[in-house]
Design an enzyme around this catalytic site. Structure first.
Site, mmCIF file in Angstrom:
data_model
loop_
_atom_site.group_PDB
_atom_site.id
_atom_site.type_symbol
_atom_site.label_atom_id
_atom_site.label_comp_id
_atom_site.label_asym_id
_atom_site.label_seq_id
_atom_site.Cartn_x
_atom_site.Cartn_y
_atom_site.Cartn_z
ATOM 1 N N GLY A 143 21.454 96.402 69.342
ATOM 2 C CA GLY A 143 20.495 95.366 69.732
ATOM 3 C C GLY A 143 19.061 95.665 69.325
ATOM 4 N N GLY B 161 24.883 90.775 68.719
ATOM 5 C CA GLY B 161 24.014 89.608 68.489
ATOM 6 C C GLY B 161 24.515 88.646 67.425
ATOM 7 N N ASN C 292 31.318 90.871 70.292
ATOM 8 C CA ASN C 292 31.085 91.156 71.714
ATOM 9 C C ASN C 292 29.951 90.233 72.179
ATOM 10 O OD1 ASN C 292 30.473 92.214 74.220
ATOM 11 N ND2 ASN C 292 29.612 94.130 73.450
ATOM 12 N N TRP C 293 30.335 89.194 72.910
ATOM 13 C CA TRP C 293 29.339 88.184 73.297
ATOM 14 C C TRP C 293 28.457 88.638 74.461
ATOM 15 C CZ3 TRP C 293 32.635 82.994 73.463
ATOM 16 C CH2 TRP C 293 33.096 82.727 72.176
ATOM 17 N N LYS C 294 28.813 89.763 75.065
ATOM 18 C CA LYS C 294 28.061 90.263 76.232
ATOM 19 C C LYS C 294 27.918 89.146 77.286
ATOM 20 C CE LYS C 294 25.731 93.449 73.199
ATOM 21 N NZ LYS C 294 24.763 94.509 73.097
ATOM 22 N N GLU D 295 26.206 100.222 77.156
ATOM 23 C CA GLU D 295 25.493 99.523 78.238
ATOM 24 C C GLU D 295 26.169 99.785 79.580
ATOM 25 O OE1 GLU D 295 25.597 95.649 76.495
ATOM 26 O OE2 GLU D 295 24.082 96.226 75.011
ATOM 27 N N SER E 28 23.680 96.532 65.421
ATOM 28 C CA SER E 28 22.833 95.678 64.576
ATOM 29 C C SER E 28 23.497 95.304 63.249
ATOM 30 C CB SER E 28 21.477 96.353 64.325
ATOM 31 O OG SER E 28 20.774 96.493 65.549
ATOM 32 N N GLU F 216 29.241 103.463 67.917
ATOM 33 C CA GLU F 216 28.054 102.647 68.166
ATOM 34 C C GLU F 216 26.889 103.548 68.570
ATOM 35 O OE1 GLU F 216 29.183 98.339 69.074
ATOM 36 O OE2 GLU F 216 29.066 99.373 70.976
ATOM 37 N N HIS G 278 31.540 101.016 76.494
ATOM 38 C CA HIS G 278 30.337 100.481 75.835
ATOM 39 C C HIS G 278 29.107 101.173 76.425
ATOM 40 C CE1 HIS G 278 27.192 97.821 74.455
ATOM 41 N NE2 HIS G 278 28.046 97.394 73.539
HETATM 42 C C1 PEP Z 1 27.217 95.886 70.789
HETATM 43 O O1 PEP Z 1 26.664 95.589 71.827
HETATM 44 O O2 PEP Z 1 28.357 96.348 70.816
HETATM 45 C C2 PEP Z 1 26.495 95.685 69.544
HETATM 46 C C3 PEP Z 1 26.953 96.284 68.487
HETATM 47 O O3 PEP Z 1 25.378 94.892 69.595
HETATM 48 P P1 PEP Z 1 24.448 94.457 68.356
HETATM 49 O O4 PEP Z 1 25.343 94.066 67.205
HETATM 50 O O5 PEP Z 1 23.642 93.325 68.863
HETATM 51 O O6 PEP Z 1 23.621 95.660 67.997
#
Ligand code: PEP
Length: 249
Positions: free
Chosen positions: A168, A228, A9-11, A94, A206, A162, A92
């Protein structure tokens, strides 16, 4: 382990050039049919990425909950399907927190995606406070039950657990926390009439090459949704490799 799936997931990161190089770096080294993988680029780069890697490896980071309405800036499931895109992330944390996407909206997004032939990646997870209060299972169960109410057994579906506190932050959930939640999710899916044994359940939060082996060794973890670390082709490939090793073990 079901066939592992690793989704990046490049956001809201990248540029045309970075997207091109990132995908080229992954494709140049990935030769592993034991692991399925894909990326969810920002909308402006979706077309160039799918031309580079094929639509079976591309997902959208969100999708509209509406059909045929004048919503400035929204992208419909029909448009994504028109491009041949495979997945759409819904729910998600966010977007739940910052865009007000409630369980009800997530449920509509999921249905729009399925209706157009996309596979939703449904994200669920508790906040730090909810876990502190011992409510993590109740929260995740409720997110699943609302989003999937009336689900049909043959719906294409991926679930991503998640924990919000792990996204993050560099803090990855403990293996016993992940396994317990994934097993619960599988049983909720079965109770909802969805084939819990077949649905891939990814962990997200993460995930890095350094912790991927431990996560993929868990019985009910079928892969990862990676934020990330998916922005670095070497790290993303190392996570794919960790999933391959777990599958082979
Ligand atoms: C995400 O945003 O779905 C995610 C898992 O981010 P990260 O791996 O950076 O924690």
């Amino acid at each position: 382990m079901r066939k592992p799936l690793i989704v990046g997931n490049w956001k809201m990161w990248g540029s045309r050039e970075k997207a091109k190089n990132l995908v080229a770096g992954i494709v140049a080294q990935d030769s592993d049919e034991m692991v399925d993988w894909g990326v969810c680029p920002p909308f402006p780069y979706i077309t160039q990425v799918l031309e580079q890697v094929g639509c079976d490896r591309v997902g959208a980071q969100t999708v509209s909950a509406d059909v045929d309405v004048p919503h400035t800036g929204d992208v419909s499931a029909a448009m994504l399907a028109d491009l041949g895109i495979r997945w759409a992330i819904v729910g998600h944390s966010e977007r739940r927190a910052e865009r007000g996407e409630s369980d009800g909206i997530v449920s509509q997004q999921l249905r729009c995606a399925i209706e157009k032939g996309l596979t939703p990646i449904l994200c669920v997870g508790e906040t730090f406070e909810q876990r502190e209060q011992g409510n993590e299972e109740r929260v995740v169960r409720s997110q699943l039950e609302v989003a999937l109410a009336g689900a049909e057994a043959n719906w294409p579906l991926v679930i991503a657990y998640e924990p919000v506190w792990a996204i993050g932050t560099g803090v990855v959930a403990e293996p016993h926390q992940v396994q317990a939640m994934h097993a619960m999710i599988r049983s909720v899916l079965s109770n909802l009439g969805i084939s819990g044994g077949e649905t891939p359940i990814l962990y997200g939060g993460s995930v890095k090459p350094e912790n991927a082996n431990g996560l993929f060794a868990l019985d009910d973890v079928d892969g990862a949704l990676v934020g990330g670390a998916s922005l670095d082709s070497e790290a993303f490939l190392a996570i794919i490799e960790a999933a391959r090793s777990a599958k082979a073990a």
